[in-house]
Design a protein around this motif. Sequence first.
Motif, PDB file in Angstrom:
ATOM      1  N   VAL A 199      -7.211  -2.387   6.054  1.00 24.27           N
ATOM      2  CA  VAL A 199      -8.099  -2.215   7.208  1.00 24.27           C
ATOM      3  C   VAL A 199      -8.500  -3.572   7.785  1.00 24.27           C
ATOM      4  O   VAL A 199      -8.522  -3.761   9.003  1.00 24.27           O
ATOM      5  CB  VAL A 199      -9.347  -1.404   6.809  1.00 24.27           C
ATOM      6  N   GLU A 200      -8.805  -4.534   6.915  1.00 26.84           N
ATOM      7  CA  GLU A 200      -9.213  -5.857   7.382  1.00 26.84           C
ATOM      8  C   GLU A 200      -8.091  -6.538   8.166  1.00 26.84           C
ATOM      9  O   GLU A 200      -8.321  -7.065   9.264  1.00 26.84           O
ATOM     10  CB  GLU A 200      -9.623  -6.724   6.198  1.00 26.84           C
ATOM     11  N   LEU A 201      -6.881  -6.509   7.623  1.00 22.02           N
ATOM     12  CA  LEU A 201      -5.756  -7.165   8.308  1.00 22.02           C
ATOM     13  C   LEU A 201      -5.413  -6.437   9.609  1.00 22.02           C
ATOM     14  O   LEU A 201      -5.072  -7.077  10.612  1.00 22.02           O
ATOM     15  CB  LEU A 201      -4.536  -7.201   7.385  1.00 22.02           C
ATOM     16  N   GLN A 249      -9.740  -1.410  -2.983  1.00 20.90           N
ATOM     17  CA  GLN A 249      -9.588  -2.791  -2.539  1.00 20.90           C
ATOM     18  C   GLN A 249      -8.353  -2.946  -1.661  1.00 20.90           C
ATOM     19  O   GLN A 249      -8.390  -3.625  -0.622  1.00 20.90           O
ATOM     20  CB  GLN A 249      -9.503  -3.732  -3.742  1.00 20.90           C
ATOM     21  N   LEU A 250      -7.256  -2.328  -2.068  1.00 20.28           N
ATOM     22  CA  LEU A 250      -6.028  -2.368  -1.270  1.00 20.28           C
ATOM     23  C   LEU A 250      -6.262  -1.697   0.082  1.00 20.28           C
ATOM     24  O   LEU A 250      -5.824  -2.197   1.122  1.00 20.28           O
ATOM     25  CB  LEU A 250      -4.901  -1.675  -2.030  1.00 20.28           C
ATOM     26  N   ARG A 307     -14.980   2.337  -6.530  1.00 16.78           N
ATOM     27  CA  ARG A 307     -15.475   2.269  -5.154  1.00 16.78           C
ATOM     28  C   ARG A 307     -14.869   3.368  -4.309  1.00 16.78           C
ATOM     29  O   ARG A 307     -14.645   3.210  -3.114  1.00 16.78           O
ATOM     30  CB  ARG A 307     -15.212   0.885  -4.543  1.00 16.78           C
ATOM     31  N   GLN A 308     -14.605   4.495  -4.928  1.00 15.48           N
ATOM     32  CA  GLN A 308     -14.061   5.645  -4.238  1.00 15.48           C
ATOM     33  C   GLN A 308     -15.037   6.814  -4.372  1.00 15.48           C
ATOM     34  O   GLN A 308     -15.679   6.981  -5.403  1.00 15.48           O
ATOM     35  CB  GLN A 308     -12.711   6.064  -4.846  1.00 15.48           C
ATOM     36  N   ALA A 360       0.812  -1.217   0.000  1.00 13.40           N
ATOM     37  CA  ALA A 360       0.000   0.000   0.000  1.00 13.40           C
ATOM     38  C   ALA A 360       0.844   1.264   0.000  1.00 13.40           C
ATOM     39  O   ALA A 360       0.328   2.353  -0.278  1.00 13.40           O
ATOM     40  CB  ALA A 360      -0.925  -0.010   1.217  1.00 13.40           C
ATOM     41  N   GLY A 361       2.138   1.137   0.338  1.00 15.04           N
ATOM     42  CA  GLY A 361       3.025   2.297   0.340  1.00 15.04           C
ATOM     43  C   GLY A 361       2.998   3.109   1.620  1.00 15.04           C
ATOM     44  O   GLY A 361       3.429   4.268   1.637  1.00 15.04           O
TER      45      GLY A 361
END
Length: 391
Positions: A200-202, A194-195, A366-367, A130-131
Amino acid sequence: MTTVIFVHGTGIREPEYNETFEIIEQKIHAERPDIKVAPCLWGALGARFNGNRASVPLEDATLALSPGEEDADIVLWGQLYRDPLYELRLFSLKPIESGNPFGEQPGDVLQSRVASLTPTLELEAKLQEAGIAEIFAQAREAVIRSKPYHQALLRVSESDLSEYYAAIARAIAAQAMFLSEQQEKFPPILTDAQLRDNVVELLTLALGDAELGLVGWFLKPLVELALPMGTNYVRGNRLELTDKISPMPGDILLYQTRGEKIRAFIQEQIAQAEPPVVLLAHSLGGIACVDLLVQQQLSQVELLVTVGSQAPFLYEINALHSLEYGQLLPEHFPEWLNIYDLRDFLSYVGNKIFPDRVQDVPVDSRQPFPRSHGAYWTNAKTWEAIISRLP
């Protein structure tokens, strides 16, 4: 050897262009390593203050914000991009539940887990992708030190402890993106929804067992609070605001009145490239390329790809420089692929305006807008459409 020339849009200067160019080059070479990707950085010819901002009054100014009607998740991220602590501020509005005043409090448990978090190998890898790996610790500390975070901790109860993990994860991710933009860095997470959601999920799972979605009680007040907040006025120093918002409209106004230098610069890059040439143009860059290809017969250009383009719109309102409304595209105009996003209010479709001359392909970032306008390059659907059409 086919050459793809990337022509950027409005308000872009060298640091951001270089980041985007690197993403585009990687995406193309992953599928077509034989293709040369060449830059066309015309930003130096864009708008600038020639009189050292002498036209700007020094009084405070206001900038109105107006959100779109989107689903709760998109609305939420639209607010988090402006205020990473927005969701925690809403949590701080919950009433404080009475409980055992002695011993360890649920808020203490939450604070301990957040403060002592050590990223798993999977999370660390995703932060690198993600940087934001280098800025992650700084972002977490900024959230932990904030008043909304501590106010939210006071509202935690044993029954809803897990509900806070996803909110805190989103706050940290949003803070990392905010800090990156402040430092003029443009990592992939800024435009790749998605990234962003994977991070956020992890992060949520690393904090503890938790609900990954939005909490039920939170949905209604989220939308109700987000909409009026969007109509508030953001006050600030006029010079600072002008510097922040002027590059995009400035470039547009400059191009519409004196765009010949920009078109000449693009033509020069085409002349230096090895044919066949593909022009990959974003936003205003697409307008300039359409104008150039209408006015000039450049046989080495086999494909024009416009992304988030306003060229069809300008033609329909009779404001396209090279072609009056009602005139047809010339026969020498190359094949034209136009990629648009319904969430990007600066993207338009061309097939109904130029029948049988434009192929429109929709994608979904999705933004929320305006971030959706720059989110094409990390969208897999964008590259599915482009790669299959490259010479």
